[in-house]
Design a protein around this motif. Structure first.
Motif, PDB file in Angstrom:
ATOM      1  N   PRO A  66      32.258  16.087  20.138  1.00  0.00           N
ATOM      2  CA  PRO A  66      31.622  16.157  21.457  1.00  0.00           C
ATOM      3  C   PRO A  66      30.894  14.875  21.822  1.00  0.00           C
ATOM      4  O   PRO A  66      30.812  14.508  22.993  1.00  0.00           O
ATOM      5  CB  PRO A  66      30.646  17.340  21.335  1.00  0.00           C
ATOM      6  CG  PRO A  66      30.421  17.505  19.867  1.00  0.00           C
ATOM      7  CD  PRO A  66      31.711  17.110  19.212  1.00  0.00           C
ATOM      8  N   GLY A  67      30.366  14.184  20.812  1.00  0.00           N
ATOM      9  CA  GLY A  67      29.743  12.894  21.097  1.00  0.00           C
ATOM     10  C   GLY A  67      30.743  11.912  21.673  1.00  0.00           C
ATOM     11  O   GLY A  67      30.463  11.205  22.645  1.00  0.00           O
ATOM     12  N   LEU A  69      33.419  12.662  23.252  1.00  0.00           N
ATOM     13  CA  LEU A  69      33.811  13.127  24.586  1.00  0.00           C
ATOM     14  C   LEU A  69      32.898  12.542  25.661  1.00  0.00           C
ATOM     15  O   LEU A  69      33.370  11.997  26.670  1.00  0.00           O
ATOM     16  CB  LEU A  69      33.759  14.661  24.628  1.00  0.00           C
ATOM     17  CG  LEU A  69      34.033  15.305  25.994  1.00  0.00           C
ATOM     18  CD1 LEU A  69      35.466  15.049  26.435  1.00  0.00           C
ATOM     19  CD2 LEU A  69      33.752  16.812  25.944  1.00  0.00           C
ATOM     20  N   PHE A  70      31.591  12.620  25.433  1.00  0.00           N
ATOM     21  CA  PHE A  70      30.633  12.143  26.434  1.00  0.00           C
ATOM     22  C   PHE A  70      30.460  10.617  26.412  1.00  0.00           C
ATOM     23  O   PHE A  70      30.183  10.020  27.451  1.00  0.00           O
ATOM     24  CB  PHE A  70      29.274  12.806  26.212  1.00  0.00           C
ATOM     25  CG  PHE A  70      29.217  14.234  26.688  1.00  0.00           C
ATOM     26  CD1 PHE A  70      28.924  14.523  28.015  1.00  0.00           C
ATOM     27  CD2 PHE A  70      29.466  15.279  25.816  1.00  0.00           C
ATOM     28  CE1 PHE A  70      28.874  15.839  28.466  1.00  0.00           C
ATOM     29  CE2 PHE A  70      29.426  16.599  26.252  1.00  0.00           C
ATOM     30  CZ  PHE A  70      29.133  16.885  27.579  1.00  0.00           C
ATOM     31  N   SER A 109      26.671   9.673  31.429  1.00  0.00           N
ATOM     32  CA  SER A 109      27.493  10.605  30.661  1.00  0.00           C
ATOM     33  C   SER A 109      26.990  10.709  29.225  1.00  0.00           C
ATOM     34  O   SER A 109      26.873  11.800  28.665  1.00  0.00           O
ATOM     35  CB  SER A 109      28.955  10.139  30.680  1.00  0.00           C
ATOM     36  OG  SER A 109      29.758  10.958  29.857  1.00  0.00           O
ATOM     37  N   LEU A 110      26.689   9.568  28.635  1.00  0.00           N
ATOM     38  CA  LEU A 110      26.180   9.554  27.265  1.00  0.00           C
ATOM     39  C   LEU A 110      24.840  10.277  27.171  1.00  0.00           C
ATOM     40  O   LEU A 110      24.599  11.046  26.238  1.00  0.00           O
ATOM     41  CB  LEU A 110      26.055   8.117  26.787  1.00  0.00           C
ATOM     42  CG  LEU A 110      25.785   7.885  25.299  1.00  0.00           C
ATOM     43  CD1 LEU A 110      26.364   6.555  24.849  1.00  0.00           C
ATOM     44  CD2 LEU A 110      24.287   7.908  25.010  1.00  0.00           C
ATOM     45  N   GLY A 113      25.412  13.955  27.261  1.00  0.00           N
ATOM     46  CA  GLY A 113      25.903  14.407  25.966  1.00  0.00           C
ATOM     47  C   GLY A 113      24.807  14.458  24.920  1.00  0.00           C
ATOM     48  O   GLY A 113      24.762  15.380  24.090  1.00  0.00           O
ATOM     49  N   LEU A 116      22.684  17.541  25.485  1.00  0.00           N
ATOM     50  CA  LEU A 116      23.413  18.744  25.074  1.00  0.00           C
ATOM     51  C   LEU A 116      23.466  18.864  23.556  1.00  0.00           C
ATOM     52  O   LEU A 116      23.230  19.945  23.003  1.00  0.00           O
ATOM     53  CB  LEU A 116      24.837  18.699  25.645  1.00  0.00           C
ATOM     54  CG  LEU A 116      25.752  19.871  25.251  1.00  0.00           C
ATOM     55  CD1 LEU A 116      25.178  21.188  25.773  1.00  0.00           C
ATOM     56  CD2 LEU A 116      27.165  19.655  25.792  1.00  0.00           C
ATOM     57  N   LEU A 117      23.743  17.763  22.880  1.00  0.00           N
ATOM     58  CA  LEU A 117      23.847  17.817  21.424  1.00  0.00           C
ATOM     59  C   LEU A 117      22.498  18.064  20.758  1.00  0.00           C
ATOM     60  O   LEU A 117      22.424  18.721  19.714  1.00  0.00           O
ATOM     61  CB  LEU A 117      24.479  16.528  20.881  1.00  0.00           C
ATOM     62  CG  LEU A 117      25.993  16.621  20.645  1.00  0.00           C
ATOM     63  CD1 LEU A 117      26.725  16.852  21.964  1.00  0.00           C
ATOM     64  CD2 LEU A 117      26.517  15.373  19.963  1.00  0.00           C
ATOM     65  N   LEU A 130      24.190   8.004  19.315  1.00  0.00           N
ATOM     66  CA  LEU A 130      24.248   8.136  20.772  1.00  0.00           C
ATOM     67  C   LEU A 130      23.055   7.441  21.429  1.00  0.00           C
ATOM     68  O   LEU A 130      23.194   6.806  22.476  1.00  0.00           O
ATOM     69  CB  LEU A 130      24.283   9.617  21.169  1.00  0.00           C
ATOM     70  CG  LEU A 130      25.584  10.368  20.860  1.00  0.00           C
ATOM     71  CD1 LEU A 130      25.419  11.848  21.173  1.00  0.00           C
ATOM     72  CD2 LEU A 130      26.745   9.782  21.658  1.00  0.00           C
TER      73      LEU A 130
END
Length: 215
Positions: A66-67, A69-70, A109-110, A113, A116-117, A130
């Protein structure tokens, strides 16, 4: 007598008017630029660090997915959409003036992410990577307003610096790849030597300091 003015010689006004170079070094430089593209390296780095974090902490080894992805897939998708719409020349965004908005989008976007993470309880190592990436994007977005610092070089050197923090000096074996990537960008006249050197130094410093501090 023939009048030379009747037979004008047309000369290209700039390098952009010249046909693309197809010699072997240039073809190699194009291939290197694709293999060591920022999105490719960022995605690979997150997967590697995520796997390491899962191995050492007992968490899932797939938190890097997922990291990636973002941090890589969504920003690259935005750029490719801009290319299809004609807003951007190609996915490397050669025009400096066109880079700032995609860089800001990538930063946003990062950041999304990362939030969210954090909420999902991702391993600290992935979150630190990140966070360091966000700092790097913000710096490059700011500098791009005035100067075309090489993102390729920054991400390549930052990747080696981050891997060195995780795996130790053995990761420094990747330094020749950083040099190769810098050569490729200069060979393609995408950047000047100064732009790749400064980009590489900036990426290494950020990844080599922010990432270890946040780990």
């Amino acid at each position: 007598m023939l009048n030379a003015a009747a037979f004008p010689v047309t000369r290209p006004e700039s390098r952009d008017d010249l046909p693309p170079r197809t010699d072997l070094p240039t073809r190699i430089a194009r291939m290197v630029s694709e293999v060591l593209a920022p999105a490719v390296l960022v995605a690979a780095l997150l997967m590697i660090v995520g796997w390491h974090a899962g191995t050492t902490s007992g968490a899932s080894r797939w938190w890097g997915l997922p990291g990636a992805l973002f941090a890589a897939v969504i920003p690259l998708g935005y750029v490719l959409h801009g290319v299809r719409k004609g807003r951007l020349t190609n996915h490397h965004i050669p025009e400096r003036a066109d880079r700032r908005v995609p860089l800001l989008f990538g930063t946003a976007s990062l950041a999304a992410g990362l939030v969210l993470l954090i909420a999902l309880g991702a391993p600290r190592e992935v979150l630190a990577l990140l966070g360091a990436g966000g700092c790097g994007l913000a710096l490059f977005a700011a500098v791009t307003h005035w100067w075309k610092m090489s993102i390729h070089a920054g991400v390549a050197s930052g990747t080696v610096a981050a891997l060195t923090a995780v795996y130790g000096p053995v990761a420094l074996l990747g330094v020749p790849l950083v040099v190769l990537g810098c050569w490729a960008r200069v060979r393609l006249t995408a950047h000047t030597p100064a732009q790749v050197v400064v980009g590489a130094v900036a990426g290494a410093v950020i990844a080599g300091t922010v990432f270890p501090l946040l780990r």
